[in-house]
Design a protein around this motif. Structure first.
Motif, PDB file in Angstrom:
ATOM      1  N   ALA A 117       0.830  -1.210   0.000  1.00  0.00           N
ATOM      2  CA  ALA A 117       0.000   0.000   0.000  1.00  0.00           C
ATOM      3  C   ALA A 117       0.860   1.253   0.000  1.00  0.00           C
ATOM      4  O   ALA A 117       0.545   2.243  -0.653  1.00  0.00           O
ATOM      5  N   MET A 118       1.994   1.206   0.741  1.00  0.00           N
ATOM      6  CA  MET A 118       2.811   2.402   0.872  1.00  0.00           C
ATOM      7  C   MET A 118       3.587   2.730  -0.391  1.00  0.00           C
ATOM      8  O   MET A 118       4.178   3.798  -0.495  1.00  0.00           O
ATOM      9  N   ARG A 119       3.526   1.821  -1.360  1.00  0.00           N
ATOM     10  CA  ARG A 119       4.145   2.101  -2.646  1.00  0.00           C
ATOM     11  C   ARG A 119       3.247   2.937  -3.551  1.00  0.00           C
ATOM     12  O   ARG A 119       3.587   3.204  -4.697  1.00  0.00           O
ATOM     13  N   ASP A 120       2.081   3.317  -3.034  1.00  0.00           N
ATOM     14  CA  ASP A 120       1.161   4.124  -3.832  1.00  0.00           C
ATOM     15  C   ASP A 120       1.875   5.392  -4.293  1.00  0.00           C
ATOM     16  O   ASP A 120       2.577   6.028  -3.504  1.00  0.00           O
ATOM     17  N   PRO A 132      -2.323   3.273   5.656  1.00  0.00           N
ATOM     18  CA  PRO A 132      -3.216   2.163   5.395  1.00  0.00           C
ATOM     19  C   PRO A 132      -3.975   1.640   6.615  1.00  0.00           C
ATOM     20  O   PRO A 132      -4.843   0.798   6.477  1.00  0.00           O
ATOM     21  N   GLY A 133      -3.697   2.142   7.791  1.00  0.00           N
ATOM     22  CA  GLY A 133      -4.436   1.679   8.959  1.00  0.00           C
ATOM     23  C   GLY A 133      -4.151   0.234   9.328  1.00  0.00           C
ATOM     24  O   GLY A 133      -5.015  -0.476   9.803  1.00  0.00           O
ATOM     25  N   ILE A 134      -2.927  -0.180   9.076  1.00  0.00           N
ATOM     26  CA  ILE A 134      -2.539  -1.548   9.425  1.00  0.00           C
ATOM     27  C   ILE A 134      -1.508  -1.438  10.545  1.00  0.00           C
ATOM     28  O   ILE A 134      -0.461  -0.816  10.361  1.00  0.00           O
ATOM     29  N   ASP A 135      -1.823  -2.056  11.702  1.00  0.00           N
ATOM     30  CA  ASP A 135      -0.916  -1.845  12.836  1.00  0.00           C
ATOM     31  C   ASP A 135       0.221  -2.844  12.927  1.00  0.00           C
ATOM     32  O   ASP A 135       0.470  -3.360  13.996  1.00  0.00           O
ATOM     33  N   VAL A 136       0.856  -3.138  11.851  1.00  0.00           N
ATOM     34  CA  VAL A 136       2.087  -3.940  11.946  1.00  0.00           C
ATOM     35  C   VAL A 136       3.113  -3.206  11.108  1.00  0.00           C
ATOM     36  O   VAL A 136       2.749  -2.444  10.215  1.00  0.00           O
ATOM     37  N   PRO A 137       4.403  -3.392  11.394  1.00  0.00           N
ATOM     38  CA  PRO A 137       5.408  -2.717  10.577  1.00  0.00           C
ATOM     39  C   PRO A 137       5.367  -3.251   9.152  1.00  0.00           C
ATOM     40  O   PRO A 137       5.132  -4.450   8.953  1.00  0.00           O
ATOM     41  N   ALA A 138       5.598  -2.349   8.195  1.00  0.00           N
ATOM     42  CA  ALA A 138       5.656  -2.789   6.804  1.00  0.00           C
ATOM     43  C   ALA A 138       6.874  -3.689   6.628  1.00  0.00           C
ATOM     44  O   ALA A 138       7.931  -3.419   7.180  1.00  0.00           O
ATOM     45  N   SER A 139       6.698  -4.778   5.894  1.00  0.00           N
ATOM     46  CA  SER A 139       7.846  -5.647   5.660  1.00  0.00           C
ATOM     47  C   SER A 139       8.625  -5.120   4.462  1.00  0.00           C
ATOM     48  O   SER A 139       8.247  -4.121   3.856  1.00  0.00           O
ATOM     49  N   ARG A 140       9.730  -5.776   4.134  1.00  0.00           N
ATOM     50  CA  ARG A 140      10.552  -5.288   3.036  1.00  0.00           C
ATOM     51  C   ARG A 140      10.853  -6.407   2.067  1.00  0.00           C
ATOM     52  O   ARG A 140      11.041  -7.547   2.467  1.00  0.00           O
ATOM     53  N   GLY A 141      10.875  -6.038   0.784  1.00  0.00           N
ATOM     54  CA  GLY A 141      11.354  -6.994  -0.202  1.00  0.00           C
ATOM     55  C   GLY A 141      10.266  -7.856  -0.826  1.00  0.00           C
ATOM     56  O   GLY A 141      10.553  -8.732  -1.630  1.00  0.00           O
ATOM     57  N   ARG A 142       9.009  -7.611  -0.461  1.00  0.00           N
ATOM     58  CA  ARG A 142       7.945  -8.353  -1.123  1.00  0.00           C
ATOM     59  C   ARG A 142       6.784  -7.409  -1.421  1.00  0.00           C
ATOM     60  O   ARG A 142       6.362  -6.640  -0.559  1.00  0.00           O
ATOM     61  N   ALA A 143       6.283  -7.470  -2.673  1.00  0.00           N
ATOM     62  CA  ALA A 143       5.149  -6.653  -3.112  1.00  0.00           C
ATOM     63  C   ALA A 143       5.398  -5.162  -2.957  1.00  0.00           C
ATOM     64  O   ALA A 143       4.456  -4.380  -2.854  1.00  0.00           O
ATOM     65  N   ASP A 144       6.688  -4.767  -2.894  1.00  0.00           N
ATOM     66  CA  ASP A 144       6.974  -3.341  -2.707  1.00  0.00           C
ATOM     67  C   ASP A 144       7.992  -2.816  -3.714  1.00  0.00           C
ATOM     68  O   ASP A 144       8.712  -1.872  -3.447  1.00  0.00           O
TER      69      ASP A 144
END
Ligand SMILES: Nc1ncnc2c1ncn2[C@@H]1O[C@H](COP(=O)(O)OP(=O)(O)OP(=O)(O)O)[C@@H](O)[C@H]1O
Ligand SMILES: [Mg+2]
Length: 390
Positions: A117-120, A132-144
């Motif tokens: 989502a943050m790649r918008d 995005p209202g998601i309470d976990v840290p964004a991961s790295r290296g997948r779908a981004d």
């Protein structure tokens, strides 16, 4: 107060008439996808007001009844689908999460979803405070990666894996799919294609105007193998009658045969019109049964409401030049018309009219039925325009 009829965009009809075939087809899709069998997803197409949104919503309920995760977006011409898709999949996963035995699998997916989502584009530019209202840290290296095709594919594969853990599927519904931007359509098709090869239980189910299949095939030649197109149209006589009779009967109200004849004449089987005429006839009828005279007395009021709410609201979106174009179309009849003939009628060169035509297509008021031919997306729009002063 007990009037059951429901004219209005996306309003759930009291009786979903004449769509048994599509409902059955979708049952089969759900069953096969859940079993990991190869199956094309469905795309519903049709004119304005034939019941695409309502059918899509019914499909969504069917998927939810099977305990699938579901999410829905409405495409907009100027918007990337990245953010809406992220929000929709977030919903779908929230539906599944309480039943999942391994919370860390869900968290892991949410991390990927957030990164996606943050790649918008607007988030990247720093012009938006949206989160995005998601309470976990964004991961790295997948779908981004920023490449929507790669990112969607990875996201879909991961979402499908979460559903697989539960023996269910995920369905992503896209309304007004003809408005998805060209680059996004192509990414979406590629992601679905990839998924269909791995048998992951995630499907994209679309609805849109009649030219949607050509939009999809212009984007990816294999789109025909991804989607089964279900063109829905006006209701046949029997279905249109049932749409009126069944809800009335539940309230202890009947129609005379002549009243049903008159209503079919007026509504021509188009679901939106069936609801609109039915509603006003009910309101003006003093008692049951509703008679042909009740229908005749009420028709002008129904027409008035349609003129404002159904036709007028769309007409108003057109510029003066676009209106001229549509009036010229209307004078040529109710079948699809040749763009060359429209130019003739206006005494102009066809090329000088391309901007008006293209923007009418973008606004969803007309569509190209086949090469060189255009038609209104709104049923009876020609008739409405011919009754308008220019
Ligand atoms: N199968 C049906 N039987 C009876 N009424 C229906 C049926 N399908 C839709 N309707 C009614 O028709 C109207 C239009 O439905 P809906 O908004 O789903 O159409 P649509 O095809 O999505 O239109 P648009 O292209 O403008 O978005 C609603 O009032 C709805 O209640
Ligand atoms: Mg709709």
């Amino acid at each position: 107060m007990r009037n059951p009829y429901a004219p209005g965009a996306g309003q759930r009809p009291p009786e979903l008439a004449g769509r048994d075939r599509e409902l059955q087809q979708f049952e089969v899709v759900l069953e096969r996808v859940a079993r990991g069998r190869p199956e094309r997803s469905m795309v519903v197409t049709g004119l304005r007001g034939v019941g695409k949104t309502v059918l899509l919503n019914t499909f969504k309920s069917m998927a939810m009844q099977r305990l699938w995760g579901t999410g829905k977006i409405e495409a907009r011409p100027e918007q990337s689908i990245r953010r809406p898709v992220a929000a929709a999949l977030h919903m779908a996963i929230r539906e599944l999460a309480p039943r999942h035995r391994a919370p860390d699998r869900i968290e892991e997916f949410l991390g990927v979803l957030k990164a996606f989502a943050m790649r918008d584009p607007s988030a990247a530019k720093g012009t938006s405070h949206w989160s995005p209202g998601i309470d976990v840290p964004a991961s790295r290296g997948r779908a981004d990666s920023g490449d929507l095709e790669i990112d969607l594919t990875e996201l879909f594969v991961d979402a499908a894996a979460v559903a697989t853990d539960l023996g269910v599927g995920i369905a992503l519904f896209i309304d007004e799919m003809q408005d998805v931007q060209a680059a996004d359509i192509s990414a979406l098709c590629a992601a679905c294609h990839e998924l269909s090869q791995t048998g992951g239980p995630l499907i994209v189910v679309g609805a849109g105007l009649p030219h949607l299949p050509s939009v999809l095939s212009a984007s990816k030649s294999y789109s025909e193998r991804l989607f089964r197109y279900a063109r829905i149209d006006k209701l046949d006589r029997q279905a249109a009658d049932l749409a009126l009779i069944i809800p009335a009967r539940e309230e202890g109200v009947e129609f005379t045969q002549e009243a049903l004849d008159a209503l079919y004449d007026a509504a021509d089987g188009y679901p939106y019109f069936v609801q609109a005429y039915g509603k006003v006839a009910w309101d003006l009828a003093p008692r049951s049964p509703i008679t042909v005279d009740d229908v005749k007395v009420s028709a002008p009021e129904a027409e008035e409401e349609l003129a404002v709410g159904f036709f007028g609201s769309r007409y108003e979106r057109a510029t003066p030049a676009e209106r001229d174009y549509m009036h010229a179309m209307a004078t040529l009849g109710d079948e699809p018309v040749a763009t060359a003939d429209v130019a003739d009628a206006l005494g102009r060169k066809p090329s000088s009219l391309s901007p008006a035509r293209d923007s009418l297509i973008k606004k969803g008021l007309i569509y190209s039925a086949e090469r060189g031919l255009i038609a209104f997306t709104v049923p009876h729009f020609g008739r409405f325009l011919r009754a308008q002063p220019i």
